[in-house]
Write a protein that holds these residues in place. Structure first.
Motif, PDB file in Angstrom:
ATOM      1  N   ARG A  43     -31.700 -30.462 -39.690  1.00  0.00           N
ATOM      2  CA  ARG A  43     -30.071 -30.170 -39.987  1.00  0.00           C
ATOM      3  C   ARG A  43     -29.352 -30.830 -41.124  1.00  0.00           C
ATOM      4  O   ARG A  43     -28.831 -30.122 -40.507  1.00  0.00           O
ATOM      5  N   SER A 102     -19.998 -34.394 -38.583  1.00  0.00           N
ATOM      6  CA  SER A 102     -21.884 -34.565 -38.877  1.00  0.00           C
ATOM      7  C   SER A 102     -22.530 -33.989 -37.762  1.00  0.00           C
ATOM      8  O   SER A 102     -22.709 -33.619 -36.913  1.00  0.00           O
ATOM      9  N   ASN A 103     -23.850 -34.605 -38.033  1.00  0.00           N
ATOM     10  CA  ASN A 103     -24.725 -33.975 -37.222  1.00  0.00           C
ATOM     11  C   ASN A 103     -25.158 -35.437 -36.027  1.00  0.00           C
ATOM     12  O   ASN A 103     -25.380 -35.033 -35.086  1.00  0.00           O
ATOM     13  N   SER A 104     -23.999 -36.256 -35.863  1.00  0.00           N
ATOM     14  CA  SER A 104     -24.106 -37.307 -34.495  1.00  0.00           C
ATOM     15  C   SER A 104     -23.282 -36.597 -33.849  1.00  0.00           C
ATOM     16  O   SER A 104     -23.552 -36.723 -32.476  1.00  0.00           O
ATOM     17  N   GLU A 105     -22.828 -35.644 -34.424  1.00  0.00           N
ATOM     18  CA  GLU A 105     -21.122 -35.572 -33.853  1.00  0.00           C
ATOM     19  C   GLU A 105     -22.085 -33.621 -32.664  1.00  0.00           C
ATOM     20  O   GLU A 105     -21.733 -33.675 -31.745  1.00  0.00           O
ATOM     21  N   PHE A 110     -25.168 -33.656 -32.461  1.00  0.00           N
ATOM     22  CA  PHE A 110     -25.457 -34.067 -31.137  1.00  0.00           C
ATOM     23  C   PHE A 110     -24.918 -34.703 -30.080  1.00  0.00           C
ATOM     24  O   PHE A 110     -25.341 -34.279 -28.848  1.00  0.00           O
ATOM     25  N   ILE A 111     -24.003 -35.692 -30.152  1.00  0.00           N
ATOM     26  CA  ILE A 111     -23.071 -35.706 -29.132  1.00  0.00           C
ATOM     27  C   ILE A 111     -22.416 -33.928 -28.061  1.00  0.00           C
ATOM     28  O   ILE A 111     -22.363 -33.803 -26.832  1.00  0.00           O
ATOM     29  N   VAL A 142     -28.542 -40.268 -25.761  1.00  0.00           N
ATOM     30  CA  VAL A 142     -28.790 -40.410 -26.835  1.00  0.00           C
ATOM     31  C   VAL A 142     -29.104 -42.060 -27.425  1.00  0.00           C
ATOM     32  O   VAL A 142     -29.575 -42.968 -25.960  1.00  0.00           O
ATOM     33  N   ILE A 148     -27.620 -44.074 -29.090  1.00  0.00           N
ATOM     34  CA  ILE A 148     -26.589 -44.466 -29.965  1.00  0.00           C
ATOM     35  C   ILE A 148     -25.762 -45.195 -28.883  1.00  0.00           C
ATOM     36  O   ILE A 148     -26.044 -45.222 -27.749  1.00  0.00           O
ATOM     37  N   ALA A 203     -20.624 -46.681 -29.995  1.00  0.00           N
ATOM     38  CA  ALA A 203     -20.449 -45.180 -30.661  1.00  0.00           C
ATOM     39  C   ALA A 203     -20.341 -44.290 -30.259  1.00  0.00           C
ATOM     40  O   ALA A 203     -19.645 -43.259 -30.828  1.00  0.00           O
ATOM     41  N   VAL A 204     -20.863 -44.259 -28.686  1.00  0.00           N
ATOM     42  CA  VAL A 204     -20.598 -42.527 -28.102  1.00  0.00           C
ATOM     43  C   VAL A 204     -19.089 -42.608 -28.233  1.00  0.00           C
ATOM     44  O   VAL A 204     -18.369 -41.235 -28.839  1.00  0.00           O
ATOM     45  N   PHE A 245     -17.707 -41.925 -31.918  1.00  0.00           N
ATOM     46  CA  PHE A 245     -17.762 -40.290 -32.247  1.00  0.00           C
ATOM     47  C   PHE A 245     -17.368 -39.624 -30.734  1.00  0.00           C
ATOM     48  O   PHE A 245     -16.216 -38.333 -31.522  1.00  0.00           O
TER      49      PHE A 245
END
Length: 145
Positions: free
Chosen positions: A22, A38-41, A43-44, A62, A64, A68-69, A72
């Motif tokens: 990642r 970002s990695n979280s973004e 992922f979304i 996910v 989170i 948080a979703v 993001f």
């Protein structure tokens, strides 16, 4: 199996490789693009690519929180990558969809990840890479949370 492999923890090995990959993927993206994602973004974005799910649907897929979703998604919207609309079925819920720019970024990132995968294949061999992929997608007989 040699004794060194027996002492290694599978979960930690997978986690460490995941973080390493990642980090490389995010670094390569950031070298080639002015849009930081970002990695979280990512992922979304992966959960909404070619779909139009609600925030609730994304949250279920996910690990989170709904808040948080939503946070993001708002960040992705500010970058011009995601469009947020009202849900037709639930007035309190919102639906997410990638914009054209979001689709282009996501697809460009897929190509970068494919290049990284090919570098790994060159190092460990294509057969080994394919075996690893088969192992990762197989049923391990463990329950999901």
């Amino acid at each position: 199996m040699n004794s060194e492999l027996k002492t290694l923890d599978l979960i930690d090995l997978i986690s460490e490789r995941h973080l390493q990959l990642r980090s490389i993927a995010e670094g390569e993206w950031n070298e080639e693009s002015d849009i930081h994602i970002s990695n979280s973004e990512w992922f979304i974005m992966a959960r909404i690519y070619k779909k139009n799910p609600s925030v609730s649907q994304v949250t279920r897929r996910v690990d989170i929180s709904r808040q948080a979703v939503h946070k993001f998604a708002k960040g992705l919207q500010a970058k011009g990558l995601v469009e947020i609309t009202d849900s037709r079925h639930n007035k309190r819920d919102k639906c997410l969809m990638l914009t054209q720019l979001g689709k282009e970024c996501y697809e460009k990132n897929l190509l970068l990840k494919k290049d990284l995968e090919m570098k790994i294949a060159e190092e460990i061999g294509l057969d080994t890479l394919n075996t690893l992929k088969r192992i990762l997608v197989s049923n391990w007989g463990i329950r999901e949370y």
